[in-house]
Scaffold this motif. Structure first.
Motif, PDB file in Angstrom:
ATOM      1  N   VAL A  49       2.376   6.382  -8.669  1.00 16.92           N
ATOM      2  CA  VAL A  49       3.926   5.828  -8.243  1.00 16.92           C
ATOM      3  C   VAL A  49       3.705   4.990  -6.801  1.00 16.92           C
ATOM      4  N   ALA A  50       2.666   4.864  -6.350  1.00 14.69           N
ATOM      5  CA  ALA A  50       2.337   4.235  -4.955  1.00 14.69           C
ATOM      6  C   ALA A  50       2.230   2.809  -5.108  1.00 14.69           C
ATOM      7  N   GLY A  51       2.099   1.946  -6.165  1.00 16.22           N
ATOM      8  CA  GLY A  51       2.082   0.802  -6.425  1.00 16.22           C
ATOM      9  C   GLY A  51       0.426  -0.022  -6.205  1.00 16.22           C
ATOM     10  N   ALA A 104      10.692   5.588  -9.783  1.00 14.76           N
ATOM     11  CA  ALA A 104      10.624   4.471  -9.587  1.00 14.76           C
ATOM     12  C   ALA A 104      11.708   3.495  -9.812  1.00 14.76           C
ATOM     13  N   PRO A 105      12.222   3.447 -11.077  1.00 14.34           N
ATOM     14  CA  PRO A 105      13.559   2.841 -11.439  1.00 14.34           C
ATOM     15  C   PRO A 105      14.538   3.077 -10.696  1.00 14.34           C
ATOM     16  N   LEU A 106      14.765   4.376 -10.155  1.00 14.71           N
ATOM     17  CA  LEU A 106      15.936   4.653  -9.639  1.00 14.71           C
ATOM     18  C   LEU A 106      16.088   3.926  -8.042  1.00 14.71           C
ATOM     19  N   ILE A 107      14.778   3.786  -7.385  1.00 18.46           N
ATOM     20  CA  ILE A 107      14.392   3.285  -6.189  1.00 18.46           C
ATOM     21  C   ILE A 107      14.684   1.517  -6.276  1.00 18.46           C
ATOM     22  N   ARG A 108      13.964   1.101  -7.505  1.00 14.96           N
ATOM     23  CA  ARG A 108      14.286  -0.308  -7.615  1.00 14.96           C
ATOM     24  C   ARG A 108      15.462  -0.650  -7.953  1.00 14.96           C
ATOM     25  N   ASN A 109      16.358   0.052  -8.818  1.00 16.54           N
ATOM     26  CA  ASN A 109      17.695  -0.352  -8.840  1.00 16.54           C
ATOM     27  C   ASN A 109      18.452  -0.177  -7.819  1.00 16.54           C
ATOM     28  N   LEU A 130      -1.353   7.539   5.882  1.00 18.04           N
ATOM     29  CA  LEU A 130      -0.930   8.386   7.074  1.00 18.04           C
ATOM     30  C   LEU A 130       0.830   8.318   6.742  1.00 18.04           C
ATOM     31  N   TRP A 131       1.236   7.075   6.523  1.00 23.12           N
ATOM     32  CA  TRP A 131       2.764   7.007   6.255  1.00 23.12           C
ATOM     33  C   TRP A 131       3.216   7.850   5.139  1.00 23.12           C
ATOM     34  N   VAL A 132       2.287   7.760   3.979  1.00 21.07           N
ATOM     35  CA  VAL A 132       2.703   8.718   2.645  1.00 21.07           C
ATOM     36  C   VAL A 132       2.675  10.196   3.168  1.00 21.07           C
ATOM     37  N   THR A 133       1.747  10.514   3.944  1.00 21.95           N
ATOM     38  CA  THR A 133       1.925  11.876   4.400  1.00 21.95           C
ATOM     39  C   THR A 133       2.694  12.254   5.357  1.00 21.95           C
ATOM     40  N   PHE A 134       3.209  11.585   6.072  1.00 20.80           N
ATOM     41  CA  PHE A 134       4.425  11.621   7.237  1.00 20.80           C
ATOM     42  C   PHE A 134       5.768  11.786   6.347  1.00 20.80           C
ATOM     43  N   GLY A 135       5.822  10.910   5.322  1.00 22.19           N
ATOM     44  CA  GLY A 135       7.055  10.867   4.410  1.00 22.19           C
ATOM     45  C   GLY A 135       7.003  12.158   3.559  1.00 22.19           C
ATOM     46  N   ALA A 155       8.487   6.260  -3.040  1.00 20.27           N
ATOM     47  CA  ALA A 155       8.449   7.053  -4.172  1.00 20.27           C
ATOM     48  C   ALA A 155       6.952   7.784  -3.915  1.00 20.27           C
ATOM     49  N   ALA A 156       6.073   7.597  -3.531  1.00 20.04           N
ATOM     50  CA  ALA A 156       4.889   8.293  -3.209  1.00 20.04           C
ATOM     51  C   ALA A 156       5.568   9.586  -2.283  1.00 20.04           C
ATOM     52  N   SER A 157       6.094   9.242  -1.356  1.00 18.01           N
ATOM     53  CA  SER A 157       6.575  10.329  -0.182  1.00 18.01           C
ATOM     54  C   SER A 157       7.457  11.395  -1.020  1.00 18.01           C
TER      55      SER A 157
END
Lengths: 285, 251
Positions: free
Chosen positions: A219-221, A127-132, A70-75, A143-145
């Motif tokens: 990408v979601a982990g 993913a690296p962009l978000i991590r950094n 639900l969260w991924v879809t909402f995002g 990332a998934a959203s």
């Protein structure tokens, strides 16, 4: 043609038409047959609302996956719907038709990119962009959203464009001739007249986001937990089936089919809402 | 007599095709000008050039000038939105906007920033009265404008233009889809309205031009063949083409 005759042709065509419908029916029956008995045996409440997913201990609670889906879809909608709808209005109302005729097929080409490629870009770039920049593992709900938000763009844009173009030109002319600006015409008249089509485009995009598997796995982990922040790693319903089906046996296997039942029902509900909304529009005309 | 529009050497192209050729004439204020001619003669295109509705069509280009009160409406920094408030338009197909009768009438005025409900109420009554529609709809102003009959819809479209208090009203075959009674109501409205407005009426119905227009212009193949007082055009036209058209020999 003479050999088969008119009736023969009709039968062959009918057969092909029914093959699609029977495939759908068979799939539905198969999934329900495999999944429903498990749900009732395990208990609807425990299956849907328990957070304990430990197949080797015989625990099959899919609540975290439902929440994650639900969260991924909402995002995805938060990112994809405004971009898509605004883009559709820009392309139809501000860009000359000749240019729009080139851009629209180009956007639709986005849908032709295999989802594994989206996943690949997600892993390598996003993913690296978000991590950094924000911390966390990078492979995350956020990332998934974002990836799904981009993936639903072609659906949202092209169906929105169709419904905006279906608004009679005379509405726009009537409004512009009264001294309205293009923007005033959009938000006073065009949005109103194309609303149902735009809503349907978002619902169909939503269906695509819920059902997407490959890109999300990448990408979601995929850790089973109820997310507390967009940076947490999550596992969706689709990812759960795809990740475990290859080695699952017995009850575990049935639990995965039951997960499929939940997804199946959810998507049927969404598509029915979309077609009701679209039909309403047809009736109004 | 005051001149409202002054058209000078107007050529209009749609892509490569020349749709209007060397149009030159003046349109006097507070009169009804009827424009007649067979379909494809450029009369609608000419009308849409006067409030720059042709701008909406990709590939339209004009040469020459159209002056409104001696100001060129095609000069680069001209305010098109203001122009369309001054030069209102009623289309061939009556298309109310998808909202209530009331909201249809006040649409343009609201966009100009007027929100005083008492003022708007008065405006609605005044405009609908002037378009001969008030008595038929005064009890159901909140219902959708699209639920009215074709003739009522067209009078609603006229009312929403009147509410803008424009200086000029352009009408593009406003009665082409209407029954004789609705047509008569619109014609009655126009003859009263010319006191306050300059009216330009494109019509396929030559009899309508003869009934309501003070002056009549005849267009053929993108050219202005003849213009004169309606009496002169219909009794002693100077050009053989005009005579052929009004006597029904072609077109």
């Amino acid at each position: 043609m003479k050999l088969i005759g008119e009736k023969g042709v009709k039968r062959i065509l009918m057969l092909t038409a029914f093959s699609a419908i029977s495939a759908l029916l068979l799939i539905a029956l198969f999934i329900l047959n495999e999944g429903l008995p498990f749900i009732f045996k395990y208990g609807v409440k425990d299956f849907l609302f328990s957070s304990d997913w430990n197949p080797h201990l015989g625990k099959y609670g899919i609540y975290p996956m439902i929440v994650a889906s639900l969260w991924v879809t909402f995002g995805a909608l938060v990112i994809g719907a405004p971009l898509g709808v605004a883009g559709a209005f820009f392309l139809t109302e501000y860009v000359p038709k000749s240019i729009m005729r080139i851009i629209k097929p180009t956007i639709e080409l986005l849908a032709a990119i295999p989802s594994v490629v989206y996943g690949f870009i997600g892993v390598m770039v996003l993913a690296p962009l978000i991590r950094n920049n924000f911390g966390g593992p990078g492979l995350s709900l956020l990332a998934a959203s974002i990836i799904l938000g981009i993936m639903i763009l072609p659906t949202v844009i092209s169906i929105s464009i169709d419904s905006i173009m279906a608004v009679p030109q005379s509405y726009r002319e009537g409004s512009l001739a009264l001294g309205a600006t293009t923007w005033q015409t959009i938000h006073m008249v065009t949005v109103k007249a194309s609303k149902s089509g735009i809503i349907a485009s978002i619902i169909l995009g939503m269906g695509r986001a819920i059902g997407e598997t490959m890109a999300v796995i990448m990408v979601a982990g995929n850790s089973v937990n109820i997310p507390h922040s967009p940076l947490d790693s999550v596992r969706t319903l689709t990812a759960n089936i795809a990740l475990e089906m290859s080695y699952a046996t017995g009850l575990h296997r049935q639990a995965l089919f039951a997960t499929g039942v939940v997804l199946f029902i959810g998507i049927i509900i969404l598509n029915s809402i979309a077609s009701v909304v679209l039909r309403k529009r047809a009736v109004k005309k | 007599m005051k001149t409202k529009f002054h058209i000078k050497d107007l050529d209009l192209f749609f892509k490569e095709e020349k749709v209007l050729k060397q149009i030159n004439f003046e349109i006097p204020a507070n009169k009804i000008l009827g424009i007649i001619g067979p379909s494809g003669s450029g009369k609608t295109t000419f009308l849409r050039a006067l409030n720059r509705m042709n701008d909406l069509e990709d590939g339209t280009r004009i040469e020459g000038n159209i002056l409104l009160d001696e100001e060129d409406i095609y000069k680069p920094d001209y305010d098109v939105v203001a122009l369309r408030k001054k030069v209102g338009m009623v289309f061939a197909m009556p298309v109310p906007l998808p909202m209530s009768i009331y909201e249809n009438v006040v649409y343009g005025v609201r966009l100009s920033g007027v929100n005083d409900s008492k003022l708007l109420d008065e405006l609605v009554e005044k405009s609908l009265t002037a378009s001969y529609l008030w008595d038929e709809v005064k009890d159901r102003l909140k219902t959708s404008g699209m639920r009215l009959s074709g003739g009522q819809q067209q009078r609603l479209c006229l009312a929403r233009v009147l509410a803008m208090e424009p200086e000029v009203i352009l009408l593009d075959e406003p009665c082409s889809g209407l029954d004789p009674i609705s047509t008569a109501k619109i014609e009655d409205a126009l003859t009263v309205l010319k006191k306050d407005y300059t009216i330009i009426l494109v019509t396929n119905n030559t009899k309508q031009a003869a009934r309501v227009a003070d002056n009549t212009a005849f267009f053929l193949m993108g050219e202005l063949i003849e213009i004169g007082s309606t009496g002169q055009i219909f009794t002693t036209p100077n050009r053989i083409e005009t005579n052929d058209y009004i006597t029904g020999r072609f077109g």
